[in-house]
Design a protein around this motif. Structure first.
Motif, PDB file in Angstrom:
ATOM      1  N   GLU A   1       0.834  -1.192   0.000  1.00 42.85           N
ATOM      2  CA  GLU A   1       0.000   0.000   0.000  1.00 42.85           C
ATOM      3  C   GLU A   1       0.869   1.242   0.000  1.00 42.85           C
ATOM      4  O   GLU A   1       2.044   1.212   0.375  1.00 42.85           O
ATOM      5  CB  GLU A   1      -0.930   0.006   1.221  1.00 42.85           C
ATOM      6  CG  GLU A   1      -0.204  -0.070   2.538  1.00 42.85           C
ATOM      7  CD  GLU A   1      -1.115  -0.430   3.709  1.00 42.85           C
ATOM      8  OE1 GLU A   1      -2.303  -0.095   3.665  1.00 42.85           O
ATOM      9  OE2 GLU A   1      -0.622  -1.054   4.666  1.00 42.85           O
ATOM     10  N   SER A   2       0.277   2.348  -0.411  1.00 43.56           N
ATOM     11  CA  SER A   2       0.995   3.618  -0.410  1.00 43.56           C
ATOM     12  C   SER A   2       0.980   4.217   0.994  1.00 43.56           C
ATOM     13  O   SER A   2       0.217   3.776   1.855  1.00 43.56           O
ATOM     14  CB  SER A   2       0.342   4.594  -1.388  1.00 43.56           C
ATOM     15  OG  SER A   2      -0.951   4.972  -0.919  1.00 43.56           O
TER      16      SER A   2
ATOM     17  N   ARG B   1      -0.228   7.068   1.734  1.00 50.07           N
ATOM     18  CA  ARG B   1      -1.558   7.663   1.894  1.00 50.07           C
ATOM     19  C   ARG B   1      -2.572   6.621   2.359  1.00 50.07           C
ATOM     20  O   ARG B   1      -3.377   6.875   3.265  1.00 50.07           O
ATOM     21  CB  ARG B   1      -1.996   8.278   0.567  1.00 50.07           C
ATOM     22  CG  ARG B   1      -3.302   9.060   0.645  1.00 50.07           C
ATOM     23  CD  ARG B   1      -3.795   9.446  -0.742  1.00 50.07           C
ATOM     24  NE  ARG B   1      -2.915  10.391  -1.399  1.00 50.07           N
ATOM     25  CZ  ARG B   1      -2.955  11.712  -1.232  1.00 50.07           C
ATOM     26  NH1 ARG B   1      -3.828  12.224  -0.385  1.00 50.07           N
ATOM     27  NH2 ARG B   1      -2.147  12.497  -1.896  1.00 50.07           N
TER      28      ARG B   1
ATOM     29  N   ASP C   1       1.897   9.347  -2.176  1.00 49.82           N
ATOM     30  CA  ASP C   1       1.505   8.141  -2.895  1.00 49.82           C
ATOM     31  C   ASP C   1       2.667   7.171  -3.095  1.00 49.82           C
ATOM     32  O   ASP C   1       2.518   6.141  -3.757  1.00 49.82           O
ATOM     33  CB  ASP C   1       0.899   8.520  -4.252  1.00 49.82           C
ATOM     34  CG  ASP C   1      -0.414   9.285  -4.089  1.00 49.82           C
ATOM     35  OD1 ASP C   1      -1.283   8.795  -3.339  1.00 49.82           O
ATOM     36  OD2 ASP C   1      -0.557  10.374  -4.672  1.00 49.82           O
ATOM     37  N   VAL C   2       3.830   7.476  -2.503  1.00 52.47           N
ATOM     38  CA  VAL C   2       4.969   6.568  -2.561  1.00 52.47           C
ATOM     39  C   VAL C   2       4.616   5.292  -1.806  1.00 52.47           C
ATOM     40  O   VAL C   2       3.872   5.338  -0.822  1.00 52.47           O
ATOM     41  CB  VAL C   2       6.225   7.239  -1.946  1.00 52.47           C
ATOM     42  CG1 VAL C   2       6.054   7.460  -0.446  1.00 52.47           C
ATOM     43  CG2 VAL C   2       7.472   6.418  -2.208  1.00 52.47           C
ATOM     44  N   PRO C   3       5.094   4.113  -2.257  1.00 50.83           N
ATOM     45  CA  PRO C   3       4.864   2.898  -1.460  1.00 50.83           C
ATOM     46  C   PRO C   3       5.345   3.096  -0.027  1.00 50.83           C
ATOM     47  O   PRO C   3       6.432   3.630   0.206  1.00 50.83           O
ATOM     48  CB  PRO C   3       5.705   1.839  -2.188  1.00 50.83           C
ATOM     49  CG  PRO C   3       5.742   2.312  -3.609  1.00 50.83           C
ATOM     50  CD  PRO C   3       5.789   3.815  -3.521  1.00 50.83           C
TER      51      PRO C   3
END
Length: 519
Positions: free
Chosen positions: A312-313, A315, A436-438
């Motif tokens: 997941e990101s 966020r 939104d980065v992993p």
């Protein structure tokens, strides 16, 4: 006179109070759980009215007239005993004959002695107030109390009421404060809670947590006994702070949960895991109790926060962590010791805490000063305490987020703590500007540290033969300088000869157990 006639009430302790009582008797002395608030007072101040005003606050709130007994005959467990009367004496000193530097040094020495003096929980009034005159219409107040009495949220309420009392006494007008709610109201609520339901919740929340994931204890010297307190204070600029608030708002999360999520990801990276647990201090004031926001007492609790990542990101992880926090709120009263006892790790479950200080002392002081003809102003409020943990991450919200690392310098090296600061700043920038980065790839290394690792650490200016192995190079060094220091880590020092002997012995064990190829 029969001493029992001065007893107003006897009732149990909260589990947090019990823990503090136990540790206080275990340590006998020292600064643990001593909270010390220091602030300036400017204006027309009459010390005799100051003393009367503090006495009025003590008379108003049961908790300030309370002593704590580890055992009461015919009762099961420790008890807090509320006395009908307790007499307060203000400590006063005039420092106007000293210059500013001398005053500062004198106050620093006094504060340290005052902290180390501690309190006798069975006999003392668990609050001391000292007033130092430093100039005309200028004072410094040192207000110390044992944490078992009240938490940080209470200080602003107490100072507001103190100013109200002072004005009333000075003007001869009646006190218009609503009757105080006794702390025993909260204890009654606490004893009525479903302990089994809370126990089941935390057991499920921490299921499968089997490996410690604390902040690595890194020091350049052997660890010493005792607590040598140090602090590192820094702030985030307004642009970064605003961006973090925006990201939190977009995901329906609080800034506190965002900070916890980032910190959990850092612990994962430090411990090479996807599952990290640490402690977080919660306010513990149940909204179902009428008037709880103005009640004086110890409500806070420490509960575990678990950050477990998947595919997941950042966020998405933030949104999930917020939901988990809301689910846990209904059981945030449950004692940490009971939560830990149900886990594989027991007392090793957490080794440090995060505190999100959200009590608006300065705003409360400004509100109090707006009331008719305030004779003086209270400012520069600074609160210090020492917890039982070797590392504490303390966050204060504002236009610029203020962050403080309070730590035991006998356990954590100053250079390492500086590195943690850099990692946190970089991780927060990553969360703010690339949410939104992993989640497991949230950046922690700044450009400066990257350059140092890639450039400086690799600039050995040494050439080796292509067919040389690490083992042969090490063996050559052993023969060349067998008694030179080869290793110093975690308080352990070894020469090249000793390290070679340990390595050889370890290799032999692997061979004998078929865990390494022969040859």
């Amino acid at each position: 006179m029969d001493k029992t006639k001065n007893i107003q009430n006897i009732y149990p302790l909260s589990r947090m109070q019990e823990g503090m009582l136990f540790h206080s008797f275990l340590q006998k002395e020292g600064a643990a759980y001593i909270e010390q608030s220091v602030f300036t007072i400017k204006g027309r101040l009459r010390p005799e009215l100051f003393e009367q005003s503090v006495q009025s606050v003590i008379s108003r709130h049961d908790i300030f007239r309370t002593v704590f007994l580890p055992h009461v005959a015919q009762l099961n467990g420790p008890r807090q005993v509320v006395l009908r009367e307790r007499e307060f004496r203000l400590h006063r000193e005039d420092l106007t004959h000293l210059d500013e530097a001398e005053q500062s040094a004198y106050l620093q020495r006094f504060k340290e002695r005052d902290r180390l003096k501690g309190f006798d929980l069975q006999k003392d009034m668990l609050m001391r107030v000292s007033l130092f005159k430093t100039a005309d219409e200028k004072y410094v107040c040192v207000w110390s109390h044992h944490h078992i009495l009240m938490d940080g949220w209470c200080l602003g309420i107490v100072l507001q009421e103190f100013m109200h009392m002072y004005r009333a006494i000075e003007s001869g007008s009646p006190v218009t404060l609503a009757p105080a709610k006794p702390y025993s109201t909260y204890i009654t609520w606490l004893t009525d809670q479903d302990k089994d339901a809370a126990s089941e919740y935390w057991k499920g929340y921490l299921a499968g947590c089997e490996t410690p994931s604390g902040l690595p204890k890194i020091s350049a010297r052997p660890q010493e006994k005792g607590y040598r307190k140090k602090e590192l204070l820094f702030s985030l600029d307004q642009n970064l702070t605003d961006r973090l608030k925006t990201i939190a708002k977009e995901e329906g999360a609080t800034l506190a949960v965002l900070m916890q999520t980032v910190w959990g990801l850092m612990l994962q990276r430090y411990n090479r895991t996807d599952d990290a647990v640490f402690g977080a201090v919660v306010s513990g004031r149940p909204s179902v109790i009428d008037g709880v926001e103005s009640m004086i007492g110890l409500f806070i609790n420490t509960v575990p926060v678990r950050i477990k990542t998947g595919d997941e990101s950042f966020r998405e992880l933030l949104g999930r962590c917020q939901k988990e926090m809301l689910d846990s709120e209904a059981f945030s009263y449950h004692p940490l010791a009971d939560i830990q006892s149900q886990t594989e790790l027991k007392q090793d479950l957490i080794d440090h805490i995060i505190v999100f200080e959200n009590y608006p002392i300065q705003q409360q002081m400004r509100d109090a000063e707006k009331e008719s003809d305030a004779p003086f102003r209270i400012g520069n409020v600074n609160v210090s305490e020492q917890s039982g943990y070797d590392f504490n991450l303390i966050i204060a919200p504002g236009d610029e987020l203020i962050i403080k690392f309070s730590y035991n310098a006998n356990v954590y090296d100053e250079v390492w703590i500086e590195s943690v600061k850099g990692h946190l700043e970089e991780a927060l920038r990553g969360a703010a500007f690339n949410p939104d980065v992993p989640a497991d790839r949230l950046p922690m290394l700044g450009q400066k540290e990257k350059s140092r690792i890639i450039g400086e650490f690799n600039d050995t200016k040494t050439t080796y033969e292509r067919d040389e192995s690490i083992i042969s190079l090490f063996s050559r060094q052993v023969k060349k300088t067998p008694d030179h220091q080869a290793l110093h880590a975690g308080g352990l020092t070894m020469t090249y000869r000793e390290l070679d002997e340990r390595s050889t012995a370890f290799a032999r064990i692997l061979l004998e157990n078929g865990l390494a190829p022969k040859g």
